[in-house]
Motif scaffolding. Structure first.
Motif, short mmCIF file in Angstrom:
data_model
loop_
_atom_site.label_atom_id
_atom_site.label_comp_id
_atom_site.label_asym_id
_atom_site.label_seq_id
_atom_site.Cartn_x
_atom_site.Cartn_y
_atom_site.Cartn_z
N PHE A 1 -8.99 16.34 -0.80
CA PHE A 1 -7.93 16.36 -1.80
C PHE A 1 -6.67 15.61 -1.37
O PHE A 1 -5.63 15.73 -1.99
N THR A 2 -6.79 14.79 -0.31
CA THR A 2 -5.67 13.95 0.09
C THR A 2 -5.72 12.60 -0.62
O THR A 2 -4.78 11.83 -0.54
N SER A 3 -6.83 12.32 -1.29
CA SER A 3 -6.98 11.08 -2.06
C SER A 3 -6.44 11.29 -3.46
O SER A 3 -5.85 12.32 -3.77
N ALA A 4 -6.68 10.31 -4.32
CA ALA A 4 -6.29 10.44 -5.72
C ALA A 4 -6.93 11.70 -6.29
O ALA A 4 -8.14 11.90 -6.16
N THR B 1 4.12 14.14 -3.75
CA THR B 1 2.98 14.96 -4.15
C THR B 1 2.81 16.14 -3.20
O THR B 1 3.29 16.09 -2.07
N PRO B 2 2.07 17.17 -3.63
CA PRO B 2 1.79 18.30 -2.73
C PRO B 2 0.54 18.05 -1.89
O PRO B 2 -0.32 18.91 -1.76
N GLY B 3 0.39 16.83 -1.37
CA GLY B 3 -0.73 16.55 -0.47
C GLY B 3 -1.67 15.45 -0.89
O GLY B 3 -2.31 14.84 -0.04
N TYR B 4 -1.79 15.18 -2.17
CA TYR B 4 -2.68 14.11 -2.60
C TYR B 4 -1.92 12.79 -2.60
O TYR B 4 -0.71 12.75 -2.38
N HIS B 5 -2.61 11.69 -2.84
CA HIS B 5 -1.98 10.37 -2.93
C HIS B 5 -2.12 9.84 -4.36
O HIS B 5 -3.14 10.06 -5.01
N HIS B 6 -1.13 9.11 -4.82
CA HIS B 6 -1.17 8.52 -6.16
C HIS B 6 -2.29 7.48 -6.28
O HIS B 6 -2.89 7.32 -7.34
N ASN C 1 1.26 6.23 -1.47
CA ASN C 1 2.24 6.90 -2.32
C ASN C 1 3.46 5.98 -2.42
O ASN C 1 4.28 5.95 -1.50
N PRO C 2 3.58 5.21 -3.50
CA PRO C 2 4.75 4.34 -3.63
C PRO C 2 6.05 5.13 -3.62
O PRO C 2 6.13 6.22 -4.21
#
Length: 136
Positions: free
Chosen positions: A107-110, A16-21, A9-10
């Motif tokens: 759901f912690t990934s993109a 985010t609410p838990g995911y990563h960009h 997450n730059p």
């Protein structure tokens, strides 16, 4: 050799609410799961009118599909969630239910969450599409 999965997450992008960009996967095999639907093993729709029941069935189906290829939720590197609604509150409820389910780590990934007008089965309220970096 297991795939190296890095989630980023730059600082210059919104929280985010838990995911990563961004999810980076170093060389490995991948699996692309078909959209997981709220159907039981006989192909019958589960939970007509109940978003919670449908999500629970999808989570169970996805866990079975992941296990079939030797993977677990933390091996998911991309998810797309389709919810038959244009109400952001309903989308938020779906997100929270999925992230607290047995496949929550997926759901912690993109991840992308979409409200859509229609899904493939009559009465279907939600579907989840997963991409997996397979462990060795």
């Amino acid at each position: 050799m297991n795939a190296k999965i890095t989630r980023v997450n730059p600082d210059q992008l919104h929280q985010t609410p838990g995911y990563h960009h961004i999810t980076v996967v170093e060389v490995c095999r991948t699996a692309y799961l078909a959209g997981q639907c709220p159907l039981d093993r006989h192909g019958s729709l589960v939970g007509l009118g109940s978003l919670d029941m449908q999500i629970d069935q999808i989570a169970a189906n996805a866990l079975t599909a992941l296990a079939a290829v030797g993977a677990q939720p933390q091996h998911v590197v991309r998810s797309v969630i389709y919810v038959r609604s244009n109400d952001t509150d309903v989308l938020s409820v779906a997100w929270r239910r999925l992230t607290s389910s047995v496949i929550g780590p997926a759901f912690t990934s993109a991840s992308t969450l979409l409200g859509v007008a229609q899904l493939g089965f009559g009465g279907q309220l939600v579907e989840v599409d997963l991409t997996v970096a397979l462990p060795d």
